[in-house]
Structures are given as C-alpha cells and as structure tokens.
Design an enzyme around this catalytic site. Structure first.
Site, PDB file in Angstrom:
ATOM      1  N   ASN A 140     108.232   3.794  81.544  1.00  0.00           N
ATOM      2  CA  ASN A 140     107.108   3.501  82.433  1.00  0.00           C
ATOM      3  C   ASN A 140     105.848   3.897  81.680  1.00  0.00           C
ATOM      4  O   ASN A 140     105.593   5.085  81.466  1.00  0.00           O
ATOM      5  CB  ASN A 140     107.249   4.304  83.734  1.00  0.00           C
ATOM      6  N   VAL A 141     105.058   2.910  81.270  1.00  0.00           N
ATOM      7  CA  VAL A 141     103.908   3.222  80.415  1.00  0.00           C
ATOM      8  C   VAL A 141     102.887   4.124  81.113  1.00  0.00           C
ATOM      9  O   VAL A 141     102.074   4.771  80.450  1.00  0.00           O
ATOM     10  CB  VAL A 141     103.212   1.945  79.883  1.00  0.00           C
TER      11      VAL A 141
ATOM     12  N   ASN B  97     101.783  -4.564  76.126  1.00  0.00           N
ATOM     13  CA  ASN B  97     101.820  -5.803  76.905  1.00  0.00           C
ATOM     14  C   ASN B  97     102.133  -5.593  78.384  1.00  0.00           C
ATOM     15  O   ASN B  97     101.861  -6.475  79.201  1.00  0.00           O
ATOM     16  CB  ASN B  97     102.853  -6.738  76.246  1.00  0.00           C
TER      17      ASN B  97
ATOM     18  N   SER C 136      93.098 -10.103  78.999  1.00  0.00           N
ATOM     19  CA  SER C 136      93.114 -11.258  79.906  1.00  0.00           C
ATOM     20  C   SER C 136      91.704 -11.806  80.020  1.00  0.00           C
ATOM     21  O   SER C 136      90.720 -11.048  79.915  1.00  0.00           O
ATOM     22  CB  SER C 136      93.590 -10.836  81.302  1.00  0.00           C
TER      23      SER C 136
ATOM     24  N   TYR D  83      92.099  -5.327  88.138  1.00  0.00           N
ATOM     25  CA  TYR D  83      92.688  -5.960  86.943  1.00  0.00           C
ATOM     26  C   TYR D  83      91.605  -6.294  85.918  1.00  0.00           C
ATOM     27  O   TYR D  83      91.763  -6.057  84.713  1.00  0.00           O
ATOM     28  CB  TYR D  83      93.429  -7.214  87.398  1.00  0.00           C
ATOM     29  N   ALA D  84      90.485  -6.848  86.387  1.00  0.00           N
ATOM     30  CA  ALA D  84      89.389  -7.191  85.469  1.00  0.00           C
ATOM     31  C   ALA D  84      88.839  -5.933  84.806  1.00  0.00           C
ATOM     32  O   ALA D  84      88.547  -5.931  83.599  1.00  0.00           O
ATOM     33  CB  ALA D  84      88.285  -7.936  86.224  1.00  0.00           C
ATOM     34  N   ALA D  85      88.714  -4.853  85.582  1.00  0.00           N
ATOM     35  CA  ALA D  85      88.208  -3.595  85.015  1.00  0.00           C
ATOM     36  C   ALA D  85      89.163  -3.082  83.945  1.00  0.00           C
ATOM     37  O   ALA D  85      88.743  -2.661  82.855  1.00  0.00           O
ATOM     38  CB  ALA D  85      88.038  -2.560  86.121  1.00  0.00           C
TER      39      ALA D  85
ATOM     40  N   LYS E 134      91.405  -4.798  82.172  1.00  0.00           N
ATOM     41  CA  LYS E 134      91.486  -5.664  80.988  1.00  0.00           C
ATOM     42  C   LYS E 134      90.205  -5.613  80.163  1.00  0.00           C
ATOM     43  O   LYS E 134      90.251  -5.708  78.931  1.00  0.00           O
ATOM     44  CB  LYS E 134      91.828  -7.094  81.416  1.00  0.00           C
TER      45      LYS E 134
HETATM   46  P1  NAD Z   1     105.472 -10.432  83.848  1.00  0.00           P
HETATM   47  O1  NAD Z   1     105.371  -9.879  85.212  1.00  0.00           O
HETATM   48  O2  NAD Z   1     106.366 -11.603  83.607  1.00  0.00           O
HETATM   49  O3  NAD Z   1     105.873  -9.308  82.819  1.00  0.00           O
HETATM   50  C1  NAD Z   1     105.289  -8.023  82.853  1.00  0.00           C
HETATM   51  C2  NAD Z   1     106.338  -7.017  82.459  1.00  0.00           C
HETATM   52  O4  NAD Z   1     105.747  -5.721  82.446  1.00  0.00           O
HETATM   53  C3  NAD Z   1     107.502  -6.959  83.443  1.00  0.00           C
HETATM   54  O5  NAD Z   1     108.737  -7.033  82.755  1.00  0.00           O
HETATM   55  C4  NAD Z   1     107.334  -5.624  84.136  1.00  0.00           C
HETATM   56  O6  NAD Z   1     108.535  -5.016  84.562  1.00  0.00           O
HETATM   57  C5  NAD Z   1     106.666  -4.823  83.026  1.00  0.00           C
HETATM   58  N1  NAD Z   1     105.979  -3.649  83.547  1.00  0.00           N
HETATM   59  C6  NAD Z   1     105.186  -3.573  84.643  1.00  0.00           C
HETATM   60  N2  NAD Z   1     104.782  -2.306  84.829  1.00  0.00           N
HETATM   61  C7  NAD Z   1     105.314  -1.581  83.816  1.00  0.00           C
HETATM   62  C8  NAD Z   1     105.257  -0.209  83.474  1.00  0.00           C
HETATM   63  N3  NAD Z   1     104.577   0.672  84.233  1.00  0.00           N
HETATM   64  N4  NAD Z   1     105.914   0.215  82.376  1.00  0.00           N
HETATM   65  C9  NAD Z   1     106.622  -0.660  81.618  1.00  0.00           C
HETATM   66  N5  NAD Z   1     106.722  -1.976  81.915  1.00  0.00           N
HETATM   67  C10 NAD Z   1     106.070  -2.414  82.990  1.00  0.00           C
HETATM   68  O7  NAD Z   1     103.975 -10.799  83.447  1.00  0.00           O
HETATM   69  P2  NAD Z   1     103.354 -11.461  82.132  1.00  0.00           P
HETATM   70  O8  NAD Z   1     102.526 -12.592  82.576  1.00  0.00           O
HETATM   71  O9  NAD Z   1     104.379 -11.657  81.094  1.00  0.00           O
HETATM   72  O10 NAD Z   1     102.359 -10.295  81.701  1.00  0.00           O
HETATM   73  C11 NAD Z   1     102.374  -9.700  80.426  1.00  0.00           C
HETATM   74  C12 NAD Z   1     100.968  -9.245  80.101  1.00  0.00           C
HETATM   75  O11 NAD Z   1     100.132 -10.390  79.994  1.00  0.00           O
HETATM   76  C13 NAD Z   1     100.329  -8.352  81.152  1.00  0.00           C
HETATM   77  O12 NAD Z   1      99.580  -7.341  80.540  1.00  0.00           O
HETATM   78  C14 NAD Z   1      99.421  -9.294  81.895  1.00  0.00           C
HETATM   79  O13 NAD Z   1      98.363  -8.624  82.516  1.00  0.00           O
HETATM   80  C15 NAD Z   1      98.970 -10.167  80.761  1.00  0.00           C
HETATM   81  N6  NAD Z   1      98.419 -11.467  81.153  1.00  0.00           N
HETATM   82  C16 NAD Z   1      99.172 -12.384  81.787  1.00  0.00           C
HETATM   83  C17 NAD Z   1      98.621 -13.594  82.146  1.00  0.00           C
HETATM   84  C18 NAD Z   1      99.396 -14.662  82.866  1.00  0.00           C
HETATM   85  O14 NAD Z   1      98.780 -15.622  83.365  1.00  0.00           O
HETATM   86  N7  NAD Z   1     100.706 -14.580  82.933  1.00  0.00           N
HETATM   87  C19 NAD Z   1      97.284 -13.879  81.836  1.00  0.00           C
HETATM   88  C20 NAD Z   1      96.547 -12.913  81.163  1.00  0.00           C
HETATM   89  C21 NAD Z   1      97.127 -11.715  80.828  1.00  0.00           C
END
Ligand code: NAD
Length: 246
Positions: free
Chosen positions: A62-63, A89, A141, A154-156, A158
C-alpha cells in the site's frame, strides 16, 4: 531489449496502465516487481507476465503506508541488490464537486496519489544515487495540468506529482538519476468505470484522435522514459493524450 536485466518496481501494477507497464518492461528484458494492494491480483499479474516469458515478482504494497513500501524495497535489495527503475503509477479517484467533497475523499486521494509517490521515491532515492544510475517515471494526469470538474483532490495530487518530478529531477540529476512523468489523457481502464458515458463522449470529442487511450499506449512511453534511450531526458512531463483541448 531496451531494459535488459533492469530491476523495475511498478506500483499499481495489478491492473490497467501499471499492468501494461509490467508486461512492457518485462518484454523489454526487465524484472517487473509488481506492487499492488490485493494479494490475489498481484499473483495473477505475476502469472500473466511469466506466461509471456517475462520475469516478475509480486509484493503486496500500500503506497500510502510507508512501512509496506520499505519492506518491499528491502526485499528487492536482498534479492537483486539494486533498483534501476521506479514507476510510481498507483492511483485512485474519489470524485466530487468542490462543495460536496468530504475531507475523507480529499485525504484518500492525496495519501495515495501524492504521498504514495513521495514514499516510494524517498525509499529508493539513496539506493539509486549510490548506484549512480536510475530512472523514475511518475504517472501524472491532464487533470493536474488542466484541472477537471469534480477532481479537486485528484487534480491537486497530480499537479503535485508534476511539481515533485521537476524538483527531484534537479535534486537527483547530478547523481545520474532521472525523474520524469507521463501525463495521460483518458485511458480505457477501470479507473473510468465511475465516469458516466456522456462524460466519456465529451472526453472523446475533446481528444484530437476522437478516442480514449489504451493502457499499452501509456506503457510504451513509460518504457522509453525508463530506458537508457532517454538518457538525457530529465524533469519532463510528457503528455500522452492523443492531443487534447478543453
Ligand atoms: P486502475 O484502477 O486500472 O489501476 C490502478 C491500480 O493502482 C490498481 O491496481 C489499484 O489496486 C492500485 N492501487 C490503488 N491504490 C493503491 C495503493 N494505495 N497502493 C498500491 N496500489 C494501489 O487505474 P489506471 O487507469 O491504470 O491508473 C494508473 C495510473 O494512471 C493512476 O495513477 C491514475 O491516476 C493514472 N491516470 C489514469 C488515467 C485514465 O484515464 N485511466 C488518466 C490519467 C492518469
């Protein structure tokens, strides 16, 4: 193979963009250290990478909890003796308009998306500095660069990730540790599950390519930034959005 024998920690690697990065990094020759919350999902992701002939190992992390981050990094060091790549990520959303957002929603997103990035980077910074080599890739993001309705938290977070990226690029650059960010637009993963279809339509229309991104399209850019091909790329926030305007 652009990442041959590199040890690559990827957080949030059991799903979505992180899982695509695990596949891509392993395909490029790295050992993908898959970190995520749920043990069954972590095991499944490791098995999926191994099924393609890649090398992977899993850790339940858990990060937002520094203790679990430190345990993972200690285990990686005990086994491999180095950390070459960190992909920060892991991320969550807890969307609500400003006037409706609870403190719990605000704190949850800051704890994972901002503080989690701080925890993991601090845990590997001295290791990479001592190696005189390393690459850190943060997933930001376009919400952080443009803002987004319903995403104060979320914006804050990122925008903060981009600020930390540029700060660490200065602090760690002299040690040949590069720090960059990818700035995805909207990518087809579970994180969009709560976004209504009409909002997704608006996002597709704002994108100059008229479609959402695929996780591997972000993972490909992460692999480039992680690799030695990007050896003089430091402190950049690289948009991966298909071109977008709001
Ligand atoms: P996702 O939900 O498919 O994957 C996110 C993963 O992070 C999941 O496996 C989840 O279990 C894990 N996670 C969540 N909290 C955690 C924690 N405390 N410790 C460890 N793992 C944790 O989402 P995604 O779209 O693949 O997102 C990945 C990254 O990309 C994120 O940082 C997200 O903010 C960013 N992002 C996504 C999008 C989009 O449109 N999908 C756009 C911009 C940025």
């Amino acid at each position: 193979m652009r990442l041959k024998d590199k040890i690559a920690i990827i957080t949030g690697a059991a799903n979505g963009i992180g899982l695509a990065a695990a596949h891509k990094f392993a395909w490029e020759g790295a050992v993908a250290v898959i970190c995520d919350l749920d043990p069954a999902q972590v095991s499944a992701a490791v098995a999926a990478v191994e099924a393609e002939g890649g090398q992977a190992e899993g850790h339940v992390v858990n990060v937002a909890d520094r203790g679990t981050v430190d345990m993972m990094v200690a285990a990686v060091m005990a086994r491999f003796g180095r950390v070459d790549i960190l992909a920060n990520n892991a991320g969550i959303t807890r969307d609500a308009r400003l006037v409706k957002m609870t403190e719990a929603q605000f704190d949850a997103v800051i704890d994972v998306n901002l503080k989690g990035v701080f925890h993991c980077t601090q845990a590997v910074a001295d290791i990479m500095s001592a190696q005189g080599a390393g690459s850190i890739v943060n997933t930001a993001s376009i919400s952080g660069t443009h803002g987004n309705f319903g995403q104060t938290n979320y914006a804050a977070a990122k925008a903060g990730v981009i600020g930390m990226t540029k700060t660490w690029a200065r602090e760690l650059g002299p040690r040949n540790v590069r720090v960059n960010a990818v700035v995805p637009g909207s990518v087809q993963t579970a994180i969009l599950d709560t976004v209504p279809e009409h909002v997704l339509d608006g996002i597709r229309n704002a994108c100059w390519m008229r479609r959402l991104g695929r996780p591997e399209e972000v993972a490909n850019v992460m692999a480039f930034l992680a690799s030695d091909e990007a050896s003089y790329v430091n402190g950049t926030a690289l948009e991966v959005s298909g071109g977008i305007s709001f």
